[in-house]
Motif scaffolding. Structure first.
Motif, PDB file in Angstrom:
ATOM      1  N   ILE A   9       0.879  -1.153   0.043  1.00  0.00           N
ATOM      2  CA  ILE A   9       0.175   0.085   0.060  1.00  0.00           C
ATOM      3  C   ILE A   9       1.055   1.312  -0.132  1.00  0.00           C
ATOM      4  O   ILE A   9       1.990   1.114   0.711  1.00  0.00           O
ATOM      5  N   GLY A  11       1.143   5.645  -0.625  1.00  0.00           N
ATOM      6  CA  GLY A  11       0.324   6.970  -0.703  1.00  0.00           C
ATOM      7  C   GLY A  11       1.440   8.220  -0.370  1.00  0.00           C
ATOM      8  O   GLY A  11       2.665   8.049  -0.228  1.00  0.00           O
ATOM      9  N   ASP A  15      -0.992   9.421   5.204  1.00  0.00           N
ATOM     10  CA  ASP A  15      -1.914   8.797   4.739  1.00  0.00           C
ATOM     11  C   ASP A  15      -2.425   7.567   5.373  1.00  0.00           C
ATOM     12  O   ASP A  15      -3.282   6.791   5.225  1.00  0.00           O
ATOM     13  N   ILE A  17      -0.216   5.109   5.955  1.00  0.00           N
ATOM     14  CA  ILE A  17       0.219   3.806   5.050  1.00  0.00           C
ATOM     15  C   ILE A  17       0.572   2.764   6.182  1.00  0.00           C
ATOM     16  O   ILE A  17       0.290   1.696   6.043  1.00  0.00           O
ATOM     17  N   THR A  20      -1.769   0.952   8.406  1.00  0.00           N
ATOM     18  CA  THR A  20      -2.736   0.097   7.466  1.00  0.00           C
ATOM     19  C   THR A  20      -2.001  -1.156   7.069  1.00  0.00           C
ATOM     20  O   THR A  20      -2.452  -2.320   7.190  1.00  0.00           O
ATOM     21  N   ILE A  72      -2.192  -1.357  -3.512  1.00  0.00           N
ATOM     22  CA  ILE A  72      -3.276  -0.221  -3.144  1.00  0.00           C
ATOM     23  C   ILE A  72      -2.678   0.835  -3.335  1.00  0.00           C
ATOM     24  O   ILE A  72      -1.504   1.340  -2.486  1.00  0.00           O
ATOM     25  N   LEU A  74      -2.985   4.878  -3.531  1.00  0.00           N
ATOM     26  CA  LEU A  74      -3.783   6.065  -2.970  1.00  0.00           C
ATOM     27  C   LEU A  74      -3.278   7.141  -3.706  1.00  0.00           C
ATOM     28  O   LEU A  74      -3.846   8.321  -3.906  1.00  0.00           O
ATOM     29  N   TYR A  94      -7.380   1.198  -6.906  1.00  0.00           N
ATOM     30  CA  TYR A  94      -7.400   2.604  -6.466  1.00  0.00           C
ATOM     31  C   TYR A  94      -8.693   3.387  -6.582  1.00  0.00           C
ATOM     32  O   TYR A  94      -9.857   2.637  -6.893  1.00  0.00           O
ATOM     33  N   LEU A 117     -13.017   4.190  -2.478  1.00  0.00           N
ATOM     34  CA  LEU A 117     -12.677   3.928  -1.062  1.00  0.00           C
ATOM     35  C   LEU A 117     -13.236   4.918  -0.107  1.00  0.00           C
ATOM     36  O   LEU A 117     -13.867   4.547   1.087  1.00  0.00           O
ATOM     37  N   ARG A 130     -10.997   4.683   5.101  1.00  0.00           N
ATOM     38  CA  ARG A 130     -10.639   4.559   3.459  1.00  0.00           C
ATOM     39  C   ARG A 130      -9.616   3.343   3.465  1.00  0.00           C
ATOM     40  O   ARG A 130     -10.101   2.542   2.378  1.00  0.00           O
ATOM     41  N   ASN A 131      -8.600   3.261   3.912  1.00  0.00           N
ATOM     42  CA  ASN A 131      -7.638   2.353   3.826  1.00  0.00           C
ATOM     43  C   ASN A 131      -7.985   1.083   4.154  1.00  0.00           C
ATOM     44  O   ASN A 131      -7.600   0.046   3.662  1.00  0.00           O
ATOM     45  N   ALA A 134      -9.906  -0.447   1.427  1.00  0.00           N
ATOM     46  CA  ALA A 134      -8.959  -1.126   0.494  1.00  0.00           C
ATOM     47  C   ALA A 134      -8.571  -2.524   1.006  1.00  0.00           C
ATOM     48  O   ALA A 134      -8.476  -3.215   0.128  1.00  0.00           O
TER      49      ALA A 134
END
Lengths: 589, 287
Positions: A9, A11, A15, A17, A20, A72, A74, A94, A117, A130-131, A134
């Motif tokens: 993942i 971004g 974010d 990241i 997640t 994933i 972002l 995405y 997402l 959001r994540n 995903a």
């Protein structure tokens, strides 16, 4: 390798990241899969790009590979950064409703899954999830049972209340269902689960846990990437075991605080990275001449100077071996895996106290920030042995008094190790100093005493060489013509590289840099000897050449990225069969 | 045991090599008296010494001691005290050690308020290296490295301590044996970081800040009836550049030392034979 799956993942920094990625890694671990993670912090393109990458398999994995199956993304940049790793069959998840992803087109051969997402997250109760939407989508793509993700979400958000956990579960299901309904394809990925039990941790955490297991109660440090996690791990945890973490004003202070606590009798440690070691070097000699047991951790990163703080390198070896003016007896131990970060930390404390010397525990970024699955059986707390060395109590003091009844903290003994009276021990009061001193710890410039004390300190190293087990770790075929040698964290990729090679290889991974095992015989037996390490000059190869009085081939990598198993295999192949005109020294991209 | 301790028990059998007349003799005697008077024992006392003439003090006193690296005495003392709160910890060094190379540590040691005593033997000169200016040297003080004076304002260590949030600030004069020992005693008894700047004249390299100078100019705050708990009065004294003061200048009676704030009361030297109880919980956290 069968069932070898690579996920990421990516971004912008900020974010979420990291957290997640960690949630998904934990879910895979709880499903009985091996996990090996890595992080992209900075980038080839400038900006705040960051990614959390997971390699997972039902078999043991010890490195990363140049391959990405599910990404994933972002941001557009996340895709651009990973073009080389993507392949025919890769899936990119995405959010086409995100402004900058509106015109996104998946690279040729890859499949783009447009999943709203943010919209689905809002439906579940908040954009912040959001994540997790995903992650739900990724479960569907990989036919990975979402229940394992639930369990990981529970662990991550359990402390925030059941409704938060429930919302996240809902968000994950919305992501999964969206992919199921909108894209009914079989993507060709099938993440099996097993009944194996794993724990998931990184090298910094393993060092911290090892310290507590070894009875360490004092940690002084100054935050520095990538060693900070040792400190944050210990903060709050070491307290439960009667210990304390203190954040010093700088590394000069940190090592001196740790030294003070060690003089008082605590098992004491400090951890830093190269720039911090530079500052601490000032005190190495004092630790050694005052004969204070101290564990100093160096989690290496790319140097020199500020270098590349979030990049990998094994470049501090010479500094740890030779740093400090004068001649400083010391030990240098280099754990080779995350599990070994735990074991070698325990060992470092015992060595430090038995021989009353500084012990450098040298790890690096690739170990420190890599979350890796380990069998919990590796951390058998009942097997921990504590050796405090020659600590004398009040009844033992008498044996170590001079003719005038004064305690001799630097007594000239056969093995070089002197008695140690901890402050508070009646009759043991004494001074220690960075000045050359006599057996009482008092300054001297007498040539006889000087020679006696230098030899006494040196004798401790000789005693340790004799008494302790410095056996390296060995893999592959002991009869093979090709001998590959590495030290520290390079074991993982080198061990796995052997699986990519057709030829048989004998691989020796060295966790003890000083004192170190004598590899002369193995080197004599081999036709080709290759030393692999993450630095430009071959600091360990120099030592091996010095020990065995031979020339070896070298594979050096200094681009800031850890060795990858497939890439290293290719380089070993090329070293063994060099193309016309090419050097035997190969530098990776 | 403590009732039997005499101040000479804190003296080692090593003869000091300080110059005859050095202020450090008086500073050390006062430290030894204060330690004995406050019921401490050499085997339960830890002295940390810096580098310089003052740094030799660990050798001339009898106790557990470490003579460390230049400027880092306070961090060592911090580690000792936190690891074993039962020890009486006294850190001693010079003005170069404390206010130049170790200035960063001084500020942060003051902030932490670890329960120990910091004695700075301030002679306003570098003596061991044979006469260079120090951080407390006067602006017009001529030395081998400042032929036209330092051309800098001297550090005001008391103000530095005040600005860092000190809970105990005092100043003494090594030659006034009685008052000096009393002041060190108060620093020892203070719950927190007891800081004493001691005027400890260098008879060899400083012909300005001499015994006579201090004798003539010192104002004793006890005689003046100064109340150390009066913040404003303390600030005025500390920032007064025209006079030299002796006495406890400031004391925060509500001072809570570091160990108490962090709940540290165990001797960390007690290490179990194996992994501590409950260590397996650490592994479980990673499931």
């Amino acid at each position: 390798m069968p069932d070898d799956f690579n996920w990421a993942i990516g971004g912008e920094a900020g974010d979420g990241i990291d957290s997640t990625g960690k949630i998904f890694a934990q879910a895979l671990s709880r499903a009985g899969r091996h996990v090996y993670t890595s992080k992209d912090f900075a980038s080839r393109i400038r900006g705040g790009y960051t990614a959390y990458k997971i390699r997972t398999s039902t078999e043991r994995i010890e490195s990363v590979v140049d391959r990405l199956d599910v990404l994933i993304a972002l941001t557009q940049r996340t895709v651009d950064e990973n073009l080389e790793e993507l392949h025919d069959g890769s899936v990119i998840i995405y959010d086409g409703e995100r402004t900058e992803m509106e015109d996104f087109e998946a690279p040729e051969g890859t499949t783009g899954l447009d999943v709203p997402l943010t919209r689905l997250a809002k439906e579940a109760g908040g954009e912040i999830m959001r994540n997790v939407v995903a992650l739900g989508a990724a479960c569907e793509v990989t036919t990975f049972p979402i229940e394992h993700l639930d369990s990981s979400l529970e662990k991550r958000f359990g402390g925030k209340g059941e409704s938060i956990v429930e919302n996240n579960r809902t968000a994950a299901r919305l992501g999964r269902d969206y992919v199921r309904e909108e894209y009914s394809d079989d993507f060709g990925y099938d993440l099996d689960t097993t009944e194996e039990d794993y724990v998931l941790l990184n090298g910094d955490e393993a060092i911290g846990m090892g310290a507590i297991a070894a009875g360490c109660t004092f940690y002084a440090g100054y935050p520095i990437t990538p060693a900070t996690d040792v400190m944050t791990y210990l903060t709050g945890r070491i307290d439960r075991f009667g210990g304390h973490v203190i954040q010093a004003e700088d590394e000069l202070s940190a090592i001196n605080m740790a030294l003070g606590a060690a003089r008082a009798g605590a098992r004491s440690m400090t951890a830093t990275s190269g720039p911090g070691i530079d500052l601490m070097t000032e005190t190495f000699g004092l630790v050694a001449t005052s004969e204070t047991p101290l564990v100093i951790v160096d989690v290496m990163r790319s140097g020199p100077s500020t270098g590349m703080p979030t990049k990998q390198e094994q470049g501090d070896l010479n500094m740890l071996l030779y740093g400090g003016h004068g001649e400083v007896p010391r030990f240098v131990v280099a754990p080779t895996t995350v599990a070994e970060c735990f074991h070698k930390t325990v060992e470092a404390f015992n060595l430090a106290e038995k021989y009353q010397t500084p012990v450098f525990l040298v790890a690096d970024l690739s170990l420190a920030v890599t979350e890796q699955t380990v069998s919990p059986d590796e951390f058998d707390m009942d097997a921990i042995e504590i050796d405090r060395g020659k600590v004398v109590n009040e009844s033992g003091i008498d044996e170590w008094l001079d003719e005038e009844g004064r305690f001799t903290p630097h007594a000239n003994t056969d093995d070089g190790v002197s008695p140690r009276a901890l402050p508070g021990t009646i009759g043991g009061a004494h001074m220690s100093t960075g000045l050359e001193h006599d057996e009482l710890g008092r300054r001297t410039e007498s040539t006889e005493v000087r020679i006696e004390q230098v030899e006494k300190r040196q004798r401790k190293v000789e005693s340790a060489e004799r008494e302790e087990d410095w056996t390296p770790r060995e893999f592959g075929d002991p009869e093979a013509d090709t001998l590959v040698i590495s030290w520290g964290s390079t074991e993982g990729p080198a061990r796995e590289a052997m699986e990519f090679l057709d030829e048989d290889v004998r691989f020796i991974s060295v966790p003890y840099v000083f004192p170190r095992p004598d590899l002369s015989e193995a080197i004599d037996d081999a036709e080709n000897v290759i030393v692999v390490e993450c630095n430009a000059t071959g600091q360990f190869a120099d030592l091996i050449e010095h020990d065995a009085l031979v020339r070896v081939d070298r594979i050096n990598k200094y681009d800031g990225v850890r060795f990858k198993a497939d890439e290293l295999a290719a380089e070993i192949r090329e070293t063994l069969r060099p193309a016309t005109g090419s050097s035997t020294e190969v530098t990776a991209e | 045991m403590s009732s039997e301790v005499r101040f000479t028990d804190f003296k080692s059998d090593k003869q000091p090599t300080w110059c005859p007349g050095c202020g450090d003799f008086g500073t050390m005697n006062g430290m030894m008296k204060a330690l004995a008077n406050t019921g401490n024992h050499p085997d339960e006392t830890f002295i940390v010494a810096g580098i310089g003439c003052s740094g030799k003090i660990g050798t001339y006193m009898h106790s557990y001691a470490l003579h460390g690296v230049h400027g880092r005495a306070l961090p060592v003392g911090t580690g000792v005290k936190l690891a074993n709160p039962d020890l009486e910890v006294m850190v001693a060094g010079g003005d170069g050690d404390g206010y130049s190379i170790g200035a960063g540590h001084f500020v942060h040691a003051v902030r932490r308020n670890v329960d120990m005593t910091y004695v700075v033997m301030d002679n306003r000169i570098y003596g061991l290296t044979k006469g260079q200016f120090s951080p407390t040297s006067r602006e017009d003080f001529e030395t081998s490295t400042s032929p036209d004076g330092t051309m800098m304002a001297p550090v005001n260590p008391l103000a530095l301590a005040l600005a860092a949030g000190a809970t105990f600030i005092a100043q003494s004069f090594s030659s006034d044996a009685l008052r000096h020992a009393e002041i060190i005693e108060e620093a020892i008894e203070h719950d927190g970081f007891g800081f004493v700047n001691v005027y400890s004249p260098c008879v060899t390299f400083n012909d300005v800040d001499t015994y006579d100078y201090f004798r003539d100019s010192l104002v004793d705050l006890q005689e003046e009836g100064h109340d150390p708990t009066d913040d404003d009065a303390a600030k005025e004294i500390i920032l007064d550049a025209d006079r030299e003061y002796q006495g406890v200048i400031y004391q925060d009676e509500d001072s809570v030392p570091y160990s108490e704030r962090h709940g540290l009361d165990e001797n960390m030297a007690n290490v179990p034979d194996g992994a501590p109880d409950g260590a397996m919980d650490l592994v479980r956290e990673f499931y």
